[in-house]
Every structure is written in structure tokens, then in C-alpha cells.
Design a protein around this motif. Structure first.
Motif, PDB file in Angstrom:
ATOM      1  N   THR A   1     -79.949  59.730 -14.796  1.00  0.00           N
ATOM      2  CA  THR A   1     -79.232  58.526 -14.399  1.00  0.00           C
ATOM      3  C   THR A   1     -79.566  58.123 -12.973  1.00  0.00           C
ATOM      4  O   THR A   1     -80.061  58.917 -12.165  1.00  0.00           O
ATOM      5  N   GLY A   2     -79.253  56.868 -12.666  1.00  0.00           N
ATOM      6  CA  GLY A   2     -79.538  56.334 -11.343  1.00  0.00           C
ATOM      7  C   GLY A   2     -78.832  57.080 -10.231  1.00  0.00           C
ATOM      8  O   GLY A   2     -79.385  57.254  -9.140  1.00  0.00           O
ATOM      9  N   ALA A   3     -77.620  57.548 -10.474  1.00  0.00           N
ATOM     10  CA  ALA A   3     -76.878  58.266  -9.438  1.00  0.00           C
ATOM     11  C   ALA A   3     -77.618  59.525  -9.008  1.00  0.00           C
ATOM     12  O   ALA A   3     -77.696  59.844  -7.811  1.00  0.00           O
ATOM     13  N   PHE A   4     -78.178  60.256  -9.959  1.00  0.00           N
ATOM     14  CA  PHE A   4     -78.928  61.461  -9.613  1.00  0.00           C
ATOM     15  C   PHE A   4     -80.222  61.100  -8.896  1.00  0.00           C
ATOM     16  O   PHE A   4     -80.602  61.732  -7.897  1.00  0.00           O
ATOM     17  N   LEU A   5     -80.920  60.090  -9.383  1.00  0.00           N
ATOM     18  CA  LEU A   5     -82.191  59.697  -8.773  1.00  0.00           C
ATOM     19  C   LEU A   5     -82.001  59.219  -7.342  1.00  0.00           C
ATOM     20  O   LEU A   5     -82.851  59.467  -6.476  1.00  0.00           O
ATOM     21  N   THR A   6     -80.913  58.546  -7.090  1.00  0.00           N
ATOM     22  CA  THR A   6     -80.654  58.066  -5.735  1.00  0.00           C
ATOM     23  C   THR A   6     -80.564  59.220  -4.740  1.00  0.00           C
ATOM     24  O   THR A   6     -81.032  59.116  -3.603  1.00  0.00           O
ATOM     25  N   GLU A   7     -79.997  60.315  -5.168  1.00  0.00           N
ATOM     26  CA  GLU A   7     -79.801  61.459  -4.276  1.00  0.00           C
ATOM     27  C   GLU A   7     -80.953  62.451  -4.306  1.00  0.00           C
ATOM     28  O   GLU A   7     -81.254  63.094  -3.299  1.00  0.00           O
ATOM     29  N   HIS A   8     -81.602  62.593  -5.469  1.00  0.00           N
ATOM     30  CA  HIS A   8     -82.521  63.732  -5.631  1.00  0.00           C
ATOM     31  C   HIS A   8     -83.856  63.348  -6.264  1.00  0.00           C
ATOM     32  O   HIS A   8     -84.452  64.145  -6.992  1.00  0.00           O
ATOM     33  N   ASN A   9     -84.341  62.157  -5.971  1.00  0.00           N
ATOM     34  CA  ASN A   9     -85.605  61.731  -6.560  1.00  0.00           C
ATOM     35  C   ASN A   9     -86.746  62.683  -6.234  1.00  0.00           C
ATOM     36  O   ASN A   9     -87.636  62.916  -7.050  1.00  0.00           O
ATOM     37  N   ASP A  10     -86.722  63.284  -5.036  1.00  0.00           N
ATOM     38  CA  ASP A  10     -87.819  64.162  -4.635  1.00  0.00           C
ATOM     39  C   ASP A  10     -87.850  65.451  -5.432  1.00  0.00           C
ATOM     40  O   ASP A  10     -88.866  66.159  -5.438  1.00  0.00           O
TER      41      ASP A  10
END
Length: 332
Positions: free
Chosen positions: A238-247
Motif C-alpha cells: 500500500t501507499g502508506a508503506f511505500l511512503t515510509e519504506h520505499n528504499d
């Protein structure tokens, strides 16, 4: 075919969307170097063996302080978790993920974790192909979701109408479909691994020769004229996870690839690691692995197979994925 999101569920989803941040463009995502708790979710099926094994063997130690794996039981439970924000990473039916994405939900597909694990199980020796189901009683799980949609398209390809040419008994889960078969209430059952393996084993114990009469992956390949591949489910983020942990995504996917290789090489050990979290006996899970077509393919690499599946399973109007194939941003 009925949409995987019925009217009530669509209303709940759209209301939930209004409270969620939309998925940012990849270049705008913020990154943090460490994840406090990596919470993974998945169905009680083959791909979750890989997730559970990865957690048990500390495959995520480089990116997370702790990791967990939780099984959801029905697509409705999954949808509720996604829309509430309690589920950020999960194995999701690819069709369901595409439908959510096309409706504006902030979700992206990271990989494909099975090339298909659907079978028609039966003790009827006269059933070897889809046309043989005409006039018979068949148990079908997850009405309106991926298994039924795929099954319905295969029936239509062979000129069968599920409402008039078959007697369908809808089941809540593949396990329930298997139980209907073993009880003699239906002639055949659409099942997904490991439920198919459970049906075979339970049939043997009851003196019934239950077998995998139809491999839906092979039937799909015959219908489409392509490989016998159904990229049925993969890890969605989800976008919420990607916003914080994309790397962390490259390391996350590498860990799943390594874990998947271990599952295929040593199903017994992996099944032992997954048995408790999936609530199934380890020998059953181990026996199901060879029939689960487990993979860990990057979503972009699998895109051609995914689009072929989505186009064929959703028909000309593509209603089951909100009218179109997902665009480039769907694929991580």
C-alpha cells in the motif's frame, strides 16, 4: 460475472479512500532506513508458506527489527484490512489488486508469488476436462472473486453456462468446497492448494480416490494459446508503506526470492515453519508445495502474463478490474 467488490463493499471502499493518502509518485517517496515491525499478511495457501518461512528464518533482518506473518481467511477480510489501513503488505489476488488500483486505492503490485494453484478435484473417473462438468454438481469457493471468475471464463470458453449447465454449490472457502466433495454432496470441487492436497489425502483415508482431474493452469494455457501460467497472486504494497519504506523494497523482494528457493528445495522444513501460522499440518503443506507453482517474479517481469490473464478473465468490458488494464505505476 459478479464484480469482486459488491455494492456494499464498494461503498465502504470509496468512503475509506477519502481518508487515505493517495500513492505518491516514486520520486517523491520518503525513505527510512529501518522498519520497526514488518507485518506481512497472506491467505492460507501456497504463497504464505514462503512468507512464513521467510519470517521464521529471519530473512528480513537487514531491513526490519522484527517481522510477522498473519493469515487472512477470506477476500472480504483482506479488503477490510486494506481499506482500514491495518494491512499494509499482503499476498493479494492479482485481479483484486488491479481492481483496487483502478478504483483509486493506493496499492501497487511488487511481485507474483504463484503461477496458479487451482484445480478441479473429484473422485469421478469420467471427469478429465471442463466439458465433462456439464450436468454435474460442482462446489465453487469465493463467489465473485478470482477463483470463480477464472472458472467461469473457462466454462464459457467451452460453451457452458454455470447457471444452466451445471449445479453450482457456492462455498465460503476452498476448504468448505473440499468438505462438500468428501461428503458426497457434489460431484467435483474447485479447490486451491493446499485444499486440493487435503482433499486427496482425506479421500484416501475415506477410501475415495480423489484426484486433481483438471489443472486450471493447463486449461487456461489451452484457452489463451499461451503458457500454462496463471499469475494468480502476488505481494501487494500500500501507499502508506511505500511512503515510509520505499528504499526497503529491493531487499524485501530479494528476501522473498531466497525464501521461495528454499521452500522449493526443502518443502518439509518450510512447511514446518508455516504450519502454526497457517493452522494446517506441516505434512499437508509440504505435500501441497509441488502443486502450488510457487515463484517470486518481479511484477514488471510478469506483466505480460498478468495482462493476458486479466484481459481474458474479465471479458471485453473488464468490469472485474474497473474497465481497463492497470497502467505502468501499478507495477513496482
Amino acid at each position: 460475472m459478479t464484480s469482486p467488490l459488491g455494492p456494499d463493499r464498494r461503498t465502504v471502499l470509496f468512503r475509506a479512500l477519502a481518508t487515505l493518502p493517495m500513492l505518491a509518485a516514486p520520486g517523491l517517496l520518503r525513505a527510512q532506513s529501518r522498519i520497526e515491525t514488518l507485518a506481512l499478511y497472506g491467505p492460507p495457501a501456497g504463497p504464505s508458506v514462503t512468507l512464513a518461512h521467510a519470517v521464521a528464518t529471519n530473512r528480513f533482518a537487514d531491513i526490519a527489527d522484527t517481522a510477522s506473518m498473519t493469515a487472512w481467511r477470506t477476500p472480504d477480510e483482506l479488503r477490510a484490512g486494506l481499506t482500514s489501513g491495518s494491512i499494509l503488505l499482503s499476498v493479494v489476488p492479482v485481479q483484486a489488486a488491479a481492481n483496487l488500483y483502478n478504483r483509486g486505492f493506493p496499492i501497487r503490485l511488487a511481485n507474483v508469488m504463484t503461477n496458479g494453484l487451482l484445480y478441479v478435484a473429484t473422485a469421478n473417473d469420467g471427469i478429465t476436462a471442463m466439458p465433462d462438468l456439464k450436468g454435474l454438481r460442482v462446489a465453487v469457493p469465493f463467489r465473485g472473486d478470482t477463483p470463480e471468475i477464472l472458472f467461469g471464463q473457462l466454462l464459457a470458453h467451452h460453451g457452458l453456462n454455470p447457471e444452466t449447465d451445471l449445479e453450482i454449490s457456492y462455498a465460503g472457502t476452498p476448504i468448505e468446497a473440499m468438505q462438500l466433495l468428501l461428503a458426497g454432496r457434489v460431484d467435483a470441487a474447485l479447490t486451491a492448494e493446499p485444499s486440493t492436497t487435503a482433499a486427496v489425502i482425506a479421500g484416501q483415508q475415506a477410501g475415495k480416490q480423489v484426484r486433481r482431474a483438471i489443472d486450471l493452469q493447463a486449461a487456461w494455457g489451452e484457452m489463451t494459446g499461451a503458457a500454462a501460467v496463471l499469475p494468480q497472486a502476488g505481494l501487494a504494497i500500500t501507499g502508506a508503506f511505500l511512503t515510509e519504506h520505499n528504499d526497503a523494497i529491493p531487499a524485501l523482494l530479494a528476501a522473498l526470492k531466497a525464501a521461495n528457493d528454499e521452500v522449493l528445495a526443502d518443502p518439509a522444513t518450510a512447511a514446518g515453519n508455516a504450519a502454526k501460522v497457517l493452522g494446517m499440518p506441516a505434512p499437508l503443506l509440504a505435500a501441497s508445495v509441488p502443486h502450488s507453482n510457487l515463484v517470486a517474479r518481479a511484477a514488471g517481469e510478469a506483466r505480460a502474463d498478468i495482462e493476458r490473464m486479466l484481459a481474458a478473465m474479465t471479458g471485453t468490458d473488464m468490469a472485474a478490474i474497473n474497465g481497463k488494464l492497470p497502467d505502468d505505476s501499478f507495477y513496482l
